[in-house]
Scaffold this motif. Structure first.
Motif, PDB file in Angstrom:
ATOM      1  N   ASP A  67       0.866  -1.176   0.000  1.00 36.66           N
ATOM      2  CA  ASP A  67       0.000   0.000   0.000  1.00 36.66           C
ATOM      3  C   ASP A  67       0.910   1.236   0.000  1.00 36.66           C
ATOM      4  OD1 ASP A  67      -2.172   1.654   0.175  1.00 36.66           O
ATOM      5  OD2 ASP A  67      -2.878   0.895   2.097  1.00 36.66           O
ATOM      6  N   ILE A  68       0.309   2.370  -0.272  1.00 32.96           N
ATOM      7  CA  ILE A  68       1.095   3.605  -0.254  1.00 32.96           C
ATOM      8  C   ILE A  68       1.248   4.073   1.190  1.00 32.96           C
ATOM      9  CG2 ILE A  68       1.033   6.044  -0.910  1.00 32.96           C
ATOM     10  CD1 ILE A  68      -0.383   5.107  -3.482  1.00 32.96           C
ATOM     11  N   SER A  69       2.455   4.529   1.527  1.00 32.20           N
ATOM     12  CA  SER A  69       2.664   5.112   2.849  1.00 32.20           C
ATOM     13  C   SER A  69       2.823   6.622   2.636  1.00 32.20           C
ATOM     14  CB  SER A  69       3.932   4.515   3.468  1.00 32.20           C
ATOM     15  OG  SER A  69       4.288   5.260   4.593  1.00 32.20           O
ATOM     16  N   TYR A  70       1.704   7.344   2.753  1.00 34.71           N
ATOM     17  CA  TYR A  70       1.716   8.771   2.398  1.00 34.71           C
ATOM     18  C   TYR A  70       2.731   9.564   3.196  1.00 34.71           C
ATOM     19  CZ  TYR A  70      -2.304   8.239  -0.602  1.00 34.71           C
ATOM     20  OH  TYR A  70      -3.120   7.860  -1.617  1.00 34.71           O
ATOM     21  N   GLU A  71       2.782   9.253   4.506  1.00 39.18           N
ATOM     22  CA  GLU A  71       3.671  10.019   5.377  1.00 39.18           C
ATOM     23  C   GLU A  71       5.121   9.846   4.947  1.00 39.18           C
ATOM     24  OE1 GLU A  71       2.558   9.417   9.474  1.00 39.18           O
ATOM     25  OE2 GLU A  71       4.595   9.972  10.058  1.00 39.18           O
ATOM     26  N   LEU A  72       5.499   8.569   4.729  1.00 41.71           N
ATOM     27  CA  LEU A  72       6.869   8.260   4.314  1.00 41.71           C
ATOM     28  C   LEU A  72       7.177   8.907   2.961  1.00 41.71           C
ATOM     29  CD1 LEU A  72       9.415   6.502   4.853  1.00 41.71           C
ATOM     30  CD2 LEU A  72       8.247   4.641   3.684  1.00 41.71           C
ATOM     31  N   GLU A  73       6.244   8.776   2.022  1.00 41.26           N
ATOM     32  CA  GLU A  73       6.492   9.304   0.681  1.00 41.26           C
ATOM     33  C   GLU A  73       6.591  10.835   0.703  1.00 41.26           C
ATOM     34  OE1 GLU A  73       4.666   7.460  -2.593  1.00 41.26           O
ATOM     35  OE2 GLU A  73       4.791   5.474  -1.684  1.00 41.26           O
ATOM     36  N   HIS A  74       5.782  11.433   1.551  1.00 40.34           N
ATOM     37  CA  HIS A  74       5.826  12.887   1.683  1.00 40.34           C
ATOM     38  C   HIS A  74       7.196  13.311   2.231  1.00 40.34           C
ATOM     39  CE1 HIS A  74       4.531  16.938   2.547  1.00 40.34           C
ATOM     40  NE2 HIS A  74       4.983  16.784   3.776  1.00 40.34           N
ATOM     41  N   GLN A  75       7.680  12.570   3.232  1.00 36.92           N
ATOM     42  CA  GLN A  75       8.955  12.889   3.875  1.00 36.92           C
ATOM     43  C   GLN A  75      10.122  12.831   2.891  1.00 36.92           C
ATOM     44  OE1 GLN A  75      10.046  13.742   6.913  1.00 36.92           O
ATOM     45  NE2 GLN A  75       7.959  13.979   7.691  1.00 36.92           N
ATOM     46  N   ILE A  76      10.139  11.782   2.049  1.00 31.81           N
ATOM     47  CA  ILE A  76      11.339  11.587   1.217  1.00 31.81           C
ATOM     48  C   ILE A  76      11.161  12.084  -0.219  1.00 31.81           C
ATOM     49  CG2 ILE A  76      12.107   9.628   2.639  1.00 31.81           C
ATOM     50  CD1 ILE A  76      11.360   7.783   0.390  1.00 31.81           C
ATOM     51  N   SER A  77       9.958  12.574  -0.528  1.00 29.19           N
ATOM     52  CA  SER A  77       9.724  13.058  -1.878  1.00 29.19           C
ATOM     53  C   SER A  77      10.703  14.186  -2.231  1.00 29.19           C
ATOM     54  CB  SER A  77       8.267  13.509  -1.960  1.00 29.19           C
ATOM     55  OG  SER A  77       8.125  14.541  -2.853  1.00 29.19           O
ATOM     56  N   GLY A  78      11.313  14.082  -3.403  1.00 32.19           N
ATOM     57  CA  GLY A  78      12.257  15.101  -3.856  1.00 32.19           C
ATOM     58  C   GLY A  78      13.654  14.927  -3.282  1.00 32.19           C
ATOM     59  N   THR A  79      13.873  13.907  -2.422  1.00 30.38           N
ATOM     60  CA  THR A  79      15.227  13.676  -1.894  1.00 30.38           C
ATOM     61  C   THR A  79      15.866  12.502  -2.636  1.00 30.38           C
ATOM     62  OG1 THR A  79      14.739  11.987  -0.214  1.00 30.38           O
ATOM     63  CG2 THR A  79      14.314  14.285   0.408  1.00 30.38           C
ATOM     64  N   SER A  80      17.140  12.272  -2.341  1.00 31.20           N
ATOM     65  CA  SER A  80      17.858  11.176  -3.009  1.00 31.20           C
ATOM     66  C   SER A  80      17.326   9.811  -2.553  1.00 31.20           C
ATOM     67  CB  SER A  80      19.345  11.277  -2.689  1.00 31.20           C
ATOM     68  OG  SER A  80      19.508  11.209  -1.288  1.00 31.20           O
ATOM     69  N   LYS A  81      16.552   9.790  -1.484  1.00 24.00           N
ATOM     70  CA  LYS A  81      16.058   8.495  -0.952  1.00 24.00           C
ATOM     71  C   LYS A  81      14.826   7.988  -1.701  1.00 24.00           C
ATOM     72  CE  LYS A  81      17.830   9.306   3.649  1.00 24.00           C
ATOM     73  NZ  LYS A  81      17.540  10.050   4.851  1.00 24.00           N
ATOM     74  N   GLU A  82      14.225   8.832  -2.484  1.00 24.29           N
ATOM     75  CA  GLU A  82      12.982   8.474  -3.177  1.00 24.29           C
ATOM     76  C   GLU A  82      13.142   7.201  -4.017  1.00 24.29           C
ATOM     77  OE1 GLU A  82      11.654  11.852  -5.327  1.00 24.29           O
ATOM     78  OE2 GLU A  82       9.572  11.195  -5.328  1.00 24.29           O
ATOM     79  N   VAL A  83      14.321   7.035  -4.580  1.00 23.83           N
ATOM     80  CA  VAL A  83      14.599   5.913  -5.474  1.00 23.83           C
ATOM     81  C   VAL A  83      14.377   4.560  -4.780  1.00 23.83           C
ATOM     82  CG1 VAL A  83      17.100   6.027  -4.938  1.00 23.83           C
ATOM     83  CG2 VAL A  83      16.332   4.981  -7.056  1.00 23.83           C
ATOM     84  N   HIS A  84      14.569   4.526  -3.448  1.00 21.41           N
ATOM     85  CA  HIS A  84      14.426   3.245  -2.731  1.00 21.41           C
ATOM     86  C   HIS A  84      12.991   2.742  -2.690  1.00 21.41           C
ATOM     87  CE1 HIS A  84      18.539   3.650  -1.710  1.00 21.41           C
ATOM     88  NE2 HIS A  84      18.357   4.727  -0.962  1.00 21.41           N
ATOM     89  N   LEU A  85      12.060   3.610  -3.001  1.00 22.18           N
ATOM     90  CA  LEU A  85      10.655   3.179  -2.996  1.00 22.18           C
ATOM     91  C   LEU A  85      10.137   2.916  -4.417  1.00 22.18           C
ATOM     92  CD1 LEU A  85       8.811   5.377  -0.321  1.00 22.18           C
ATOM     93  CD2 LEU A  85       9.313   2.935  -0.207  1.00 22.18           C
ATOM     94  N   SER A  86      10.995   3.142  -5.423  1.00 20.78           N
ATOM     95  CA  SER A  86      10.438   3.101  -6.781  1.00 20.78           C
ATOM     96  C   SER A  86       9.995   1.692  -7.193  1.00 20.78           C
ATOM     97  CB  SER A  86      11.405   3.709  -7.795  1.00 20.78           C
ATOM     98  OG  SER A  86      12.541   2.918  -7.876  1.00 20.78           O
ATOM     99  N   ASP A  87      10.733   0.644  -6.790  1.00 22.51           N
ATOM    100  CA  ASP A  87      10.352  -0.719  -7.185  1.00 22.51           C
ATOM    101  C   ASP A  87       8.999  -1.117  -6.593  1.00 22.51           C
ATOM    102  OD1 ASP A  87      12.661  -0.933  -8.533  1.00 22.51           O
ATOM    103  OD2 ASP A  87      13.574  -2.476  -7.257  1.00 22.51           O
ATOM    104  N   ILE A  88       8.851  -0.887  -5.299  1.00 21.65           N
ATOM    105  CA  ILE A  88       7.593  -1.299  -4.656  1.00 21.65           C
ATOM    106  C   ILE A  88       6.438  -0.439  -5.176  1.00 21.65           C
ATOM    107  CG2 ILE A  88       8.123   0.076  -2.549  1.00 21.65           C
ATOM    108  CD1 ILE A  88       6.054  -3.147  -2.612  1.00 21.65           C
ATOM    109  N   ARG A  89       6.734   0.810  -5.482  1.00 21.48           N
ATOM    110  CA  ARG A  89       5.703   1.696  -6.029  1.00 21.48           C
ATOM    111  C   ARG A  89       5.204   1.174  -7.384  1.00 21.48           C
ATOM    112  NH1 ARG A  89       3.471   6.820  -4.523  1.00 21.48           N
ATOM    113  NH2 ARG A  89       1.653   6.600  -5.843  1.00 21.48           N
TER     114      ARG A  89
END
Ligand code: G1P
Length: 276
Positions: A67-89
């Motif tokens: 499922d989407i984790s809005y809080e987590l995605e909001h926190q890391i959106s636009g940072t270098s960490k965003e890439v770590h969620l791309s596969d599951i997304r």
């Protein structure tokens, strides 16, 4: 065309206690990816994007993972960490997930029967996430679906194991029909080595025709007092046709600590070679 893949995931994971006391065993990671995600990726590679999961008490993390984790995605959106969620997304975008609970642990056959409500009257596949499979060329489920297209009957994955290991598996008897394909004549769930009909062990990948549900309903509890899919498939083989397929690839028994560590080492080496 087969579109649905069932993941029985209600088991307690007692072999991994205490790690699995408050966490589903399917969420244990091989490197940084939960075990069940490897299974879902294998399903997706085989164009199965209806993912049906049999859960149980204490398994909510499975639903949250897909499922989407809005809080987590909001926190890391636009940072270098965003890439770590791309596969599951991507998986979440490509798949539809449905869940139902197995209230009592009455065996793999029972878990599959509980899944009828998510599957309906159509052929489907089953992946046991504990058996982490790495196909040669294509994924193991893709290989099995190719065989299904030709024969249109239930198919189970098999692998040769050492005679001393047969008591851990469902074991088949059959004759070879084609390269790596066997017509099943008998099956025994977790036999003593002396009673094993062969050393061809069933691995956690199945393609099942929907008549299996009615067969399961009239199957009585077998080994360990549990409703066994092996017993239902034996009936299906004797009343019709069931094939066993010796797949091309590797399999890690991630339900055991040894297999889990081997898988971890294998994927670690793979990731190092890929980043070199
Ligand atoms: C199940 C099946 C068994 C099969 C095995 C593969 O057993 O009942 O026939 O060989 O999966 O992993 P389990 O390991 O869940 O006890």
């Amino acid at each position: 065309m087969i579109r649905k893949c069932l993941f029985p995931a209600a088991g307690y994971g007692t072999r991994f206690l205490p790690a699995t006391k408050a966490m589903p065993k399917e969420i244990l990671p091989i490197l940084n990816k939960p075990l069940i995600q490897y299974g879902v990726e294998e399903a997706l590679e085989a164009n199965l994007n209806h993912i049906a999961i049999i859960t149980g008490r204490g398994k909510r993390a499975l639903e949250d993972h897909f499922d989407i984790s809005y809080e987590l995605e909001h926190q890391i959106s636009g940072t270098s960490k965003e890439v770590h969620l791309s596969d599951i997304r991507q998986i979440i975008d490509q798949c539809t997930f449905s869940y139902t609970r197995q209230i009592e642990m009455k065996g793999l056959g029972h878990a599959i029967l509980v899944g009828e409500t998510l599957i309906g009257n159509e052929p489907f596949s089953v992946i046991l996430a504990d058996d982490l499979c790495v196909g040669e060329g294509t994924g193991v489920m893709s290989q099995m679906l190719k065989i299904y297209e030709k024969y249109r009957c239930s198919i189970l994955a098999i692998q040769e194991v050492d005679e001393s290991e047969v008591h851990k598996y469902g074991v088949i008897a059959g004759h070879q029909l084609d390269d790596g394909i066997y017509m099943v004549s008998d099956m025994v769930e977790k036999p003593d080595p002396a009673d094993a009909p062969s050393n061809l062990a069933i691995i956690g990948r199945y393609v099942l025709t929907p008549d299996i549900f009615d067969i399961l309903r009239r199957t009585t509890p077998g080994k360990n007092g549990e409703l066994q899919i092996t017993d239902a498939l034996k009936t299906q083989a004797q009343e019709g046709m069931v094939l066993a397929y010796k797949f091309n690839g590797k399999r890690f028994d991630c339900g055991s600590v040894d297999g889990f560590v081997s898988a971890t080492n294998y994927f670690y080496e793979l990731s190092k070679n890929n980043s070199d």
